[in-house]
Design an enzyme around this catalytic site. Sequence first.
Site: not given
Ligand code: PBG
Length: 324
Positions: A245, A192
């Site tokens: 991601k 991520k």
């Molecule tokens: C954090 C989380 C995020 C997303 C999913 N889980 C945001 C972040 O890390 O700030 C992003 C998903 C999206 O942008 O569609 N728990």
Amino acid sequence: MSDYNLNLRRYRQTKAVRDMFATVEISASNLIQPYFVYQDLSESIPLPSIAGQNKHNLESLLKEVSLGLRNGVTSILLFFIPSSKGSCDFDYNFGSSVLKGLRAEFGDEITIFTDTCLCSHTESGHCGILENGEINNDKSVRELMKQAVAYASAGADCISPSDMMDNRIRGIRRALDEAGLSKTMIMSYSTKFSSNFYGPFRDAAESTPSSGDRKSYQIDFRNESDAMLSSLRDMEQGADILMVKPAGAYLDIINKIKSHQQMGKLPLAAYQVSGEYQALHIMAEQGLLDFDAAYLETLYAIRRSGAELIITYGANKFNQIIKR
Ligand code: PBG
């Protein structure tokens, strides 16, 4: 190939011919639809930041999930947004009651993934527990273990940690097994990145950090070694599904993980995040492209790069779009 006058347009001449030669396919059963569920919400309201998505309560969620089921979508990813925020020792009863409601209604017809993170619970908006301005990694992991056991006991099929603390997969696997929940899967947000494309989501999930950023726990997009090691470590610690991601700007990484000798054997998911999805809508609104056609193009690119599962805000619409 000795004759370079190869007539490739033979493959492209009619729709029937093009369909015959397609080398990738997507089925609605490989898509995962995310939902945002809010505590103490009297009625469902549209989310302004992500097109077609709503703030849900249990009642509207049940309706939406059954609509998804009619469109062939059997997998859902839940984000729970509690009304009160704190600093540690959070309460998971709200999420657990939603999970029980879904199970009671749909039984085994759906596969439920629960995003497992602290960011919608913390006052700071960070994904871990802050102590004197620093994230306490191991204390955060212990809290995530508690959350995972709570959601798995309430009926989640798959725990999906998105926090990016070190060694949370080992901790969560151990906690689930010790609680007798060895059937529960783990889909790790294993690679991520610290991305600008989460903006619309943070607005929806009330999880924008009130100070600082997430760069000390999410991956720097210039560091490919970290991107690979992060998934490798999570595989070794017991993740059943790996994930990259965001998806669109990281197709090379999806492809490298899928081509890796060991990691390539695990199912791989890609998350088409809020900013990627919303960008298509904004361009469509300005008449610059056709949303449905451009959306399909992004999904096929993600599939072609090697991801078997795609988390996408348009999952419920996929079967309608593809029939057009
Ligand atoms: C954090 C989380 C995020 C997303 C999913 N889980 C945001 C972040 O890390 O700030 C992003 C998903 C999206 O942008 O569609 N728990």
